[in-house]
Design a protein around this motif. Structure first.
Motif, short mmCIF file in Angstrom:
data_model
loop_
_atom_site.label_atom_id
_atom_site.label_comp_id
_atom_site.label_asym_id
_atom_site.label_seq_id
_atom_site.Cartn_x
_atom_site.Cartn_y
_atom_site.Cartn_z
N ALA A 39 0.85 -1.19 0.00
CA ALA A 39 0.00 0.00 0.00
C ALA A 39 0.89 1.24 0.00
CB ALA A 39 -0.89 -0.03 1.24
N GLN A 40 1.94 1.21 0.81
CA GLN A 40 2.87 2.33 0.88
C GLN A 40 4.27 1.76 0.86
OE1 GLN A 40 1.46 4.12 4.57
NE2 GLN A 40 1.40 6.06 3.45
N ALA A 41 5.05 2.22 -0.10
CA ALA A 41 6.43 1.73 -0.15
C ALA A 41 7.22 2.42 0.95
CB ALA A 41 7.03 2.04 -1.50
N GLY A 42 7.95 1.66 1.73
CA GLY A 42 8.72 2.24 2.82
C GLY A 42 10.21 2.06 2.61
N GLU A 43 10.96 2.61 3.54
CA GLU A 43 12.41 2.44 3.48
C GLU A 43 12.86 1.72 4.74
OE1 GLU A 43 15.71 5.52 2.39
OE2 GLU A 43 15.47 5.45 4.56
N HIS A 93 11.06 1.84 16.76
CA HIS A 93 9.84 2.60 16.45
C HIS A 93 10.09 3.49 15.24
CE1 HIS A 93 7.82 1.21 19.93
NE2 HIS A 93 8.65 1.78 20.79
N VAL A 94 9.19 3.41 14.25
CA VAL A 94 9.31 4.23 13.04
C VAL A 94 7.94 4.76 12.66
CG1 VAL A 94 11.34 3.11 12.01
CG2 VAL A 94 9.07 2.09 11.68
N ASN A 95 7.88 5.60 11.59
CA ASN A 95 6.58 6.11 11.18
C ASN A 95 5.74 5.01 10.50
OD1 ASN A 95 7.42 5.83 8.52
ND2 ASN A 95 8.21 7.91 8.44
N GLU A 96 4.47 5.29 10.28
CA GLU A 96 3.52 4.27 9.80
C GLU A 96 3.96 3.64 8.48
OE1 GLU A 96 0.95 1.71 10.33
OE2 GLU A 96 1.45 3.09 11.95
N GLN A 97 4.49 4.50 7.59
CA GLN A 97 4.89 4.01 6.26
C GLN A 97 6.00 2.96 6.37
OE1 GLN A 97 5.82 7.28 3.76
NE2 GLN A 97 6.43 6.02 2.04
N ASN A 98 6.98 3.27 7.20
CA ASN A 98 8.08 2.32 7.35
C ASN A 98 7.70 1.14 8.24
OD1 ASN A 98 9.61 3.80 5.65
ND2 ASN A 98 10.72 4.90 7.26
N ARG A 99 6.67 1.33 9.00
CA ARG A 99 6.16 0.25 9.86
C ARG A 99 5.70 -0.93 8.99
NH1 ARG A 99 6.40 -2.41 13.70
NH2 ARG A 99 4.61 -3.34 14.67
N ARG A 149 13.23 -5.66 -1.65
CA ARG A 149 12.93 -4.89 -2.87
C ARG A 149 11.76 -5.52 -3.62
NH1 ARG A 149 18.95 -3.99 -4.26
NH2 ARG A 149 19.36 -2.16 -2.97
N ALA A 150 11.73 -6.85 -3.62
CA ALA A 150 10.64 -7.54 -4.31
C ALA A 150 9.29 -7.19 -3.68
CB ALA A 150 10.87 -9.04 -4.27
N GLN A 151 9.31 -6.67 -2.46
CA GLN A 151 8.08 -6.26 -1.79
C GLN A 151 7.78 -4.79 -2.07
OE1 GLN A 151 6.70 -8.11 1.19
NE2 GLN A 151 8.21 -9.73 1.35
N GLY A 152 8.63 -4.17 -2.86
CA GLY A 152 8.39 -2.78 -3.24
C GLY A 152 9.02 -1.77 -2.29
N HIS A 153 9.79 -2.20 -1.32
CA HIS A 153 10.40 -1.27 -0.37
C HIS A 153 11.86 -0.98 -0.75
CE1 HIS A 153 6.90 -1.71 2.11
NE2 HIS A 153 7.08 -3.02 2.23
N THR A 154 12.42 0.02 -0.10
CA THR A 154 13.81 0.38 -0.37
C THR A 154 14.67 -0.08 0.79
OG1 THR A 154 12.82 2.42 -1.13
CG2 THR A 154 15.22 2.33 -1.16
N TRP A 155 15.83 -0.57 0.48
CA TRP A 155 16.80 -1.04 1.48
C TRP A 155 17.89 0.01 1.61
CZ3 TRP A 155 17.78 -5.61 4.35
CH2 TRP A 155 19.08 -5.69 4.88
N LYS A 156 18.17 0.43 2.82
CA LYS A 156 19.30 1.34 3.05
C LYS A 156 20.29 0.61 3.95
CE LYS A 156 20.18 6.06 4.50
NZ LYS A 156 19.63 7.11 5.34
N ASP A 157 21.49 0.46 3.44
CA ASP A 157 22.48 -0.32 4.17
C ASP A 157 23.15 0.50 5.27
OD1 ASP A 157 23.28 -2.94 3.98
OD2 ASP A 157 25.18 -2.46 3.03
N PHE A 158 23.23 -0.07 6.46
CA PHE A 158 24.02 0.54 7.55
C PHE A 158 24.95 -0.58 8.02
CE2 PHE A 158 23.47 2.63 12.06
CZ PHE A 158 24.83 2.87 12.12
N ALA A 159 25.99 -0.81 7.21
CA ALA A 159 26.88 -1.94 7.48
C ALA A 159 28.09 -1.47 8.28
CB ALA A 159 27.35 -2.56 6.17
N VAL A 160 28.42 -2.22 9.32
CA VAL A 160 29.60 -1.90 10.12
C VAL A 160 30.52 -3.11 10.06
CG1 VAL A 160 30.43 -1.23 12.41
CG2 VAL A 160 28.16 -0.53 11.68
N ALA A 161 31.60 -2.95 9.29
CA ALA A 161 32.48 -4.10 9.06
C ALA A 161 33.23 -4.44 10.34
CB ALA A 161 33.45 -3.77 7.94
N ASP A 162 32.72 -5.41 11.07
CA ASP A 162 33.37 -5.80 12.31
C ASP A 162 32.83 -7.16 12.72
OD1 ASP A 162 34.72 -5.71 14.81
OD2 ASP A 162 32.88 -5.01 15.76
N GLY A 163 33.59 -8.22 12.42
CA GLY A 163 33.15 -9.58 12.75
C GLY A 163 32.75 -9.67 14.22
#
Ligand code: BGC
Length: 427
Positions: free
Chosen positions: A26-30, A310-316, A54-68
């Motif tokens: 209904a609403q694409a979120g991030e 906790h996030v806004n409704e769209q990202n929920r 992505r196949a669900q229509g949402h956007t992925w934003k990476d927050f990767a911290v390289a640290d095993g």
């Protein structure tokens, strides 16, 4: 021209299938996801996640911290949350899930969990970790086994040795490998990896009850008792079979040493198997997998999971879709085939998995029935990070200082734990 045509057809085929499998929300979120998966095999597993979202229509934003092991990721997460800007989801596991839930910053995913019947799908030992006050606040991705011993098959043959199943056999094989000029043990001297080896030795030397009393109950009599002394002695004995570069070495480097046959054996969880496969090694053929000496059917587990903030409704909506997708059979299979771990759902078929993963599943299933599943201390499944860090300080000093006796180290372990957990019975 022909090549161009092929490309066009391939492009159309992909477009058709992505459209067919995706559903427009209904609403694409991030979804901004904090994780610490950075090795090439881990990045492959993350790519599966991104594609699923992505196949669900949402956007992925990476927050990767390289640290095993994820120590740094947790610190950075703390500052983001403190500044009022949490990511949508974060790779948080074990005891830390409860700690985060207590802060009130996590959003419940119990609605999705109930609709999708997670209680019927997950073994209780897993679902308990994912819940806070009876509600799901985390979604599990996999099960990694920590107590694995990996053996380079060619080195083993050359050394004319057999896969060790006890600690005395382990040291015999190590001697044989040293005689043929190979580093017997590929060792990574980092806090979480030291602790991973240490807990595996404890499991083999003292057995599951000892492990439980020492690391889950923090019973001072057991933490400082004779089995712990024996564990410490056995752990330290490994050192003479490692090389000069072990201190601070990354697990990926150690895995590479094993892959190349520069080293003969390695104690490490099965995330390393994914790197072996990436290097063209066949699990159970080129690199053999057995439970660490003496640990047999016992299984120390490390479960990767996501918590949601906790996030806004769209990202929920995007959060719920992520949680639902992560627990789907297809995702559990695809992700874990890439990650080296096994699906957390026991109803996912294992026919596409290698022999090590199948054995892992079998031991996990049996372990659940026989009370042999043990939360990994090194991977935050058993105790809060500060308690584990205090224990590691002692282990590290013992490893580095030739004059410290195992008795002294065991006594210090009791003191260190007592200082960290004043309310526990480790007084
Ligand atoms: C995580 C794995 C990860 C490994 C190495 C473990 O604590 O559970 O997912 O691959 O660390 O970074």
């Amino acid at each position: 021209m022909k090549r161009h045509l092929y490309r066009t057809i391939a492009g159309l085929a992909i477009a058709c299938c992505v459209t067919a499998y995706s559903h427009a929300p209904a609403q694409a979120g991030e979804v901004e996801v904090l994780h610490f998966w950075a090795s090439s095999s881990e990045a492959g597993a993350v790519a599966r996640l991104k594609a699923t979202l992505r196949a669900q229509g949402h956007t992925w934003k990476d927050f990767a911290v390289a640290d095993g092991g994820g120590g740094l990721a947790v610190v950075l997460l703390g500052s983001r949350v403190k500044s009022g800007n949490p990511p949508t989801a974060a790779q948080i596991k074990g005891v830390a899930i409860q700690e985060w839930a207590r802060t009130g910053k996590l959003s419940s995913i119990d609605g999705v969990a109930r609709a999708e019947k997670w209680d019927d799908i997950l073994p209780p030992i897993v679902s308990d970790i994912m819940k806070y006050n009876g509600q799901y606040v985390a979604v599990p991705l996999n099960v990694h086994r920590v107590n694995w011993l990996w053996v380079n098959a060619a080195v083993l043959r050359k050394a004319n040795a057999k896969v060790p199943t006890t600690w005395s056999e382990f040291f015999e094989v190590a001697e044989a490998m040293r005689r043929i000029g190979v580093i017997p043990v590929a060792y990574s001297g980092r806090s979480w990896l030291d602790m991973g080896t240490f807990e595996s030795v404890a499991l083999g030397v003292g057995g599951p009850d000892f492990y439980r009393k020492a690391f889950l109950e923090l019973d001072p009599a057991v933490l400082g008792g004779p089995e712990m002394e024996k564990t410490l002695e056995t752990y330290k004995r490994i050192k003479q079979y490692t090389d000069g570069g072990a201190s601070g070495r990354d697990w990926i480097v150690a895995t590479d040493m094993l892959n190349r046959g520069a080293a003969g054996m390695m104690i490490m969880g099965d995330w390393a198997k994914a790197e072996m496969v990436g290097a063209g090694k066949r699990p159970d053929v080129d690199v053999l997998c057995v439970p660490t000496p003496g640990s047999g059917g016992a299984y120390s587990f490390d479960i990767d999971s996501f918590v949601m903030f906790h996030v806004n409704e769209q990202n929920r909506q995007a959060q719920s879709d992520l949680a639902r997708a992560v627990m789907s059979k297809d995702f559990q299979q695809a992700f874990n085939l890439t990650k080296g771990s096994i699906p957390v759902r026991l109803d996912v078929k294992m026919d596409q998995f290698d022999e090590c993963a199948r054995r892992s599943r079998q031991d996990f299933r049996n372990g659940a029935k026989r009370g042999l599943l043990l939360p990994s201390l090194a991977h935050g499944m058993a105790q809060p990070a500060h308690t584990v860090a205090a224990m590691w300080e002692v282990i590290l000093q013992f490893w580095n200082q030739d004059r410290m006796t195992a008795r002294e180290a065991a006594n210090r372990l009791v003191k260190a734990v007592k200082a960290e957990t004043p309310t526990s019975h480790a007084r």
